[in-house]
Design a protein around this motif. Structure first.
Motif, PDB file in Angstrom:
ATOM      1  N   ARG A 629       0.825  -1.187   0.000  1.00 47.74           N
ATOM      2  CA  ARG A 629       0.000   0.000   0.000  1.00 47.74           C
ATOM      3  C   ARG A 629       0.873   1.255   0.000  1.00 47.74           C
ATOM      4  N   ILE A 630       1.955   1.213   0.800  1.00 42.81           N
ATOM      5  CA  ILE A 630       2.820   2.381   0.913  1.00 42.81           C
ATOM      6  C   ILE A 630       3.655   2.578  -0.355  1.00 42.81           C
ATOM      7  N   ARG A 631       4.200   1.503  -0.877  1.00 44.75           N
ATOM      8  CA  ARG A 631       5.160   1.666  -1.971  1.00 44.75           C
ATOM      9  C   ARG A 631       4.587   1.446  -3.363  1.00 44.75           C
ATOM     10  N   GLY A 632       3.412   0.873  -3.464  1.00 42.66           N
ATOM     11  CA  GLY A 632       2.856   0.596  -4.782  1.00 42.66           C
ATOM     12  C   GLY A 632       3.451  -0.679  -5.355  1.00 42.66           C
ATOM     13  N   PRO A 633       2.721  -1.313  -6.276  1.00 42.55           N
ATOM     14  CA  PRO A 633       3.106  -2.646  -6.735  1.00 42.55           C
ATOM     15  C   PRO A 633       4.478  -2.727  -7.414  1.00 42.55           C
ATOM     16  N   GLY A 634       4.805  -1.703  -8.200  1.00 38.68           N
ATOM     17  CA  GLY A 634       6.059  -1.771  -8.966  1.00 38.68           C
ATOM     18  C   GLY A 634       7.266  -1.883  -8.068  1.00 38.68           C
ATOM     19  N   GLU A 635       7.360  -0.959  -7.118  1.00 37.06           N
ATOM     20  CA  GLU A 635       8.471  -0.941  -6.171  1.00 37.06           C
ATOM     21  C   GLU A 635       8.474  -2.204  -5.328  1.00 37.06           C
ATOM     22  N   PHE A 636       7.285  -2.531  -4.870  1.00 35.59           N
ATOM     23  CA  PHE A 636       7.115  -3.625  -3.938  1.00 35.59           C
ATOM     24  C   PHE A 636       7.698  -4.921  -4.482  1.00 35.59           C
ATOM     25  N   LEU A 637       7.392  -5.218  -5.708  1.00 36.89           N
ATOM     26  CA  LEU A 637       7.867  -6.483  -6.256  1.00 36.89           C
ATOM     27  C   LEU A 637       9.139  -6.325  -7.074  1.00 36.89           C
ATOM     28  N   GLY A 638       9.699  -5.127  -7.059  1.00 30.87           N
ATOM     29  CA  GLY A 638      10.917  -4.921  -7.830  1.00 30.87           C
ATOM     30  C   GLY A 638      10.661  -4.996  -9.322  1.00 30.87           C
ATOM     31  N   LEU A 639       9.466  -4.615  -9.728  1.00 28.76           N
ATOM     32  CA  LEU A 639       9.129  -4.735 -11.146  1.00 28.76           C
ATOM     33  C   LEU A 639       9.449  -3.479 -11.918  1.00 28.76           C
ATOM     34  N   LYS A 640       9.664  -2.388 -11.194  1.00 32.70           N
ATOM     35  CA  LYS A 640       9.810  -1.081 -11.823  1.00 32.70           C
ATOM     36  C   LYS A 640      10.762  -1.077 -12.999  1.00 32.70           C
TER      37      LYS A 640
END
Ligand code: ADP
Ligand code: MG
Length: 699
Positions: A629-640
């Motif tokens: 919730r804080i970092r958003g999906p991209g950051e969270f899973l290292g997908l960015k």
């Protein structure tokens, strides 16, 4: 589809800017949706505005954050040059009810454009000077033919922009395109559209750019949300169908005798969850197409033994297994565990680390190639590169928390088409499991082995550290072991950090040994040390010769020393929640009561609040959700950085229901036409290929 360069007003310069936004054809431009709309539907009487703002007391500040919209005629307009060569255009605008001034800065050309008598719509904020004034409003001159306004009346689109492309230009260009005969392929067929109550593409595209009203806008948006998810589900389905059709090179069998032999090696009773995931994995291994499975389970839930189980199935079938870890320390640990477990069996295990002398390395690679090694353990990079197997049937990837990377590494190995098992302590939220990982099967371990004590987590300001040291001393006397984690290796790293006061592992190891715990053995561990040194330290810690390990986050993943029961993390505010949870996962692995002490300078309420969740729960799934919730999906899973698609209009959280619909609908389409080869589906497939081929190895 036509290239944007042929549109009116689009020269080579703007074509470049469009490319920055990922727009090259007119279709791309039509699918460049507004990120928000300004509500300029309510045209107010000028007196109404004047009265309202006059009744307000304040003089200087902006009296309202909200925009007002008026419609009227230009009565006078004048250009004033200031001393500093700036210009102000001031116009008086009146409707039947009254008159108001509007002011623009540094747009002198307005004087010749908004000439006396023109009918205009203005939208902008009001500032109360001597009288209420409209400051730098958006303007639009109304044509006499009553065509609807573009910038200053109605629901006005605001587009994502890039340097060199202005909002007004964007609106105008899209409007021109819409006024032509737009010829978009209809991706969602009539039946589906009827079933899900979605408008046809052409109508929806007009409404999403220049909506008549909020209801029509909502319907149009829904259609494109559906469309985006539908295409993704089709892409994932196509890929799944392709994998299902492929065959493994080395099919496996599981006899009762083999199972018994495997179970004899496991030193404890498996938990119900472990049994369940082992069943799922076994079923996969018996199939002729490759397994593509993600095993998720909180830190300490016992994933390793599941991996060993699967490995022994493959090895029992006289094939080879590659076991990849993110760090060398963890590779070494698995090597130790598995070697002990399989002591005096015929299974041949080897460890590939970067520290090996060249000759030894060559020797091991040769043995692997000849098939004389059954199980190879090493880090991702070591196993991916150059290693040739004779009969690789199973690939295991441990502690994979950055998912951008897996897809690629898994795919690389696809040559021999082995079964793949990816293990992670970072749970994949359901929404993502159904989208980005829609082609993976997922198994979950949702309980911890019996006898675990919950970890107690405390949050304290760093200056309270001294008191904690006595508590720690008590535990050390009882025979427990302790981790201290610091953000830097050495003080000289200070140059990199602006705050200037971060402690380093090197400095603190020395300090803790000399000044605080002279009676115990304190040792330093960090990623800059040689392979051999790291191994030695870990071995000494595991065997209890070392009492206190002072480390960087290098111990974050996988390390398993059940006797260690205290984790001290300083500068805790510098870490992400998932990372803290991983670090904390190093303790609470035995039967001793464990403590995680988070120290830091919680200067802002947010930082304290964020870390509080660590004290509230030990549940990795909840922590991951919060982190997400804080970092958003991209950051969270290292997908960015990994080229995964970012959604244009979908918000996975909000649109979960539509996601389920598209999953269902795409499934039905593919069951009738698995490769999308029939008639109108071909155009659909073309779009999918264009959209997903490079970004996301979905097809
Ligand atoms: P993770 O899921 O974090 O990789 P590990 O596989 O390292 O967890 O297991 C954590 C610890 O729990 C290890 O010491 C392991 O031996 C132990 N363990 C795993 N399964 C069981 C079980 N069913 N009963 C008792 N201990 C277990
Ligand atoms: Mg593990």
């Amino acid at each position: 589809m036509m290239s944007v360069q042929y549109l009116k007003g689009v020269g080579p310069e703007r074509v470049k800017h469009f490319h920055h936004l990922g727009i090259s054809t007119s279709r791309d431009l039509l699918y460049h949706f507004p990120r928000k709309y300004l509500d300029r539907t309510k045209i107010k009487k000028i007196t109404e505005i004047l009265n309202f703002y006059r009744s307000q007391k304040s003089t200087e500040r902006l009296s309202s954050a909200e925009e007002e919209t008026i419609q009227g005629k230009i009565v006078t307009i004048s250009l004033i040059r200031t001393r500093r060569r700036k210009s102000i255009v001031k116009a008086a605008v009146s409707d039947q009810s009254g008159m108001i001034y509007a002011t623009w800065f540094n747009q002198p050309y307005l004087k010749t454009y908004l000439t006396k008598g023109k009918k205009v719509i203005l939208s902008g904020r009001i500032k109360l000077l001597e009288k209420p004034e409209m400051i730098a409003p958006e303007y639009e001159v109304l044509a006499d033919d009553n065509s609807p306004p573009l910038h200053a009346g109605g629901l006005i689109p605001c587009y994502p922009l890039t340097e060199g492309l202005k909002q007004k230009f964007m609106r105008r260009t899209i409007k021109i395109l819409l006024d032509k005969n737009i010829d978009l392929p209809e991706i969602i067929d009539d039946l589906l559209r009827k079933k899900r109550q979605l408008p046809p593409v052409e109508q929806a595209i007009r409404q999403i750019h220049f909506p008549d009203n909020n209801t029509k806008l909502a319907t149009a948006r829904k259609r494109f949300i559906y469309e985006e998810l539908f295409l993704l589900q089709l892409a994932l389905g196509l890929r799944r169908n392709r994998v299902r059709k492929s065959k493994v090179k080395y099919p496996l069998k599981i006899s009762t005798a083999l199972e018994e032999r495997i179970r004899q090696r496991i030193p404890f009773t498996l938990t119900r969850s472990q049994e369940k995931v082992i069943r799922e994995i076994k079923q996969d291994l018996l199939r002729t197409h490759p397994m593509n499975r993600l095993l998720q389970g909180d830190v300490g839930s016992g994933k390793t033994v599941v991996a060993i189980y699967a490995s022994l199935v493959a090895i029992g079938n006289k094939t080879q297994v590659a076991f990849m870890t993110p760090t060398e320390i963890l590779a070494e640990q698995h090597y130790q565990t598995i070697t002990q477990l399989l002591a005096d069996s015929r299974v041949k295990i080897t460890l590939l680390t970067s520290g090996l002398p060249a000759a030894e390395r060559r020797k091991r690679l040769n043995l692997i190639k000849q098939g004389r090694i059954n199980l190879v353990i090493g880090t991702h990079s070591l196993i991916q590169k150059q290693v040739a197997f004779q009969k690789l049937s199973l690939l295991i990837i441990d502690e994979q928390h950055k998912f951008g990377v897996i897809q690629r590494s898994v795919l690389k190995q696809k040559g021999g088409n082995p079964h793949t098992l990816v293990m992670t302590a970072t749970p994949i939220p359901r929404t993502m499991a159904m989208t980005l990982f829609g082609d993976l099967d997922i198994s979950t371990i949702d309980e911890l082995p019996p006898g675990r004590q919950p970890i107690k987590t405390l949050l304290r300001p760093t200056k309270k550290m001294v008191r904690a040291l006595d508590f720690i001393r008590g535990k050390l006397k009882e025979g427990r072991q302790v981790y201290f984690v610091y953000p830097l290796i050495e003080q000289s790293d200070q140059a990199i950090n602006q705050q200037g006061s971060l402690k380093s592992a090197t400095q603190m190891a020395k300090y803790l040994q000399e000044k605080i715990f002279p009676e115990f053995r304190v040792t330093l561990l960090h990623g800059g040390m040689s392979e051999k040194k790291k191994d030695q330290v870990m071995q000494d810690f595991r065997s209890g010769r070392i009492n206190i390990l002072v480390s960087t986050v290098i111990i974050e993943v996988g390390i398993d020393v059940p006797n260690a029961s205290i984790m001290v993390i300083d500068h805790a505010e510098r870490y992400g929640l998932a990372q803290l949870h991983q670090l904390r996962g190093r303790i609470g692995r035995g039967t001793h009561r464990s403590y995680c002490l988070l120290f830091g300078d919680f200067t802002t309420p947010e930082s304290k609040q964020r870390l509080n969740i660590m004290a509230e729960t030990n549940d990795g799934f909840r922590i991951a959700e919060e982190d997400l919730r804080i970092r958003g999906p991209g950051e969270f899973l290292g997908l960015k950085q990994s080229g995964f698609p970012e959604f244009k209009i979908v918000d996975l959280h909000r649109d979960f229901d539509i996601l389920k619909q598209t999953r269902n609908d795409a499934g039905q389409v593919l069951s009738r036409d698995p490769l999308l080869k029939q008639g109108q589906h071909r155009c659909l497939k073309e779009i999918i290929i264009k959209q997903f081929k490079n970004k996301y190895n979905a097809i």
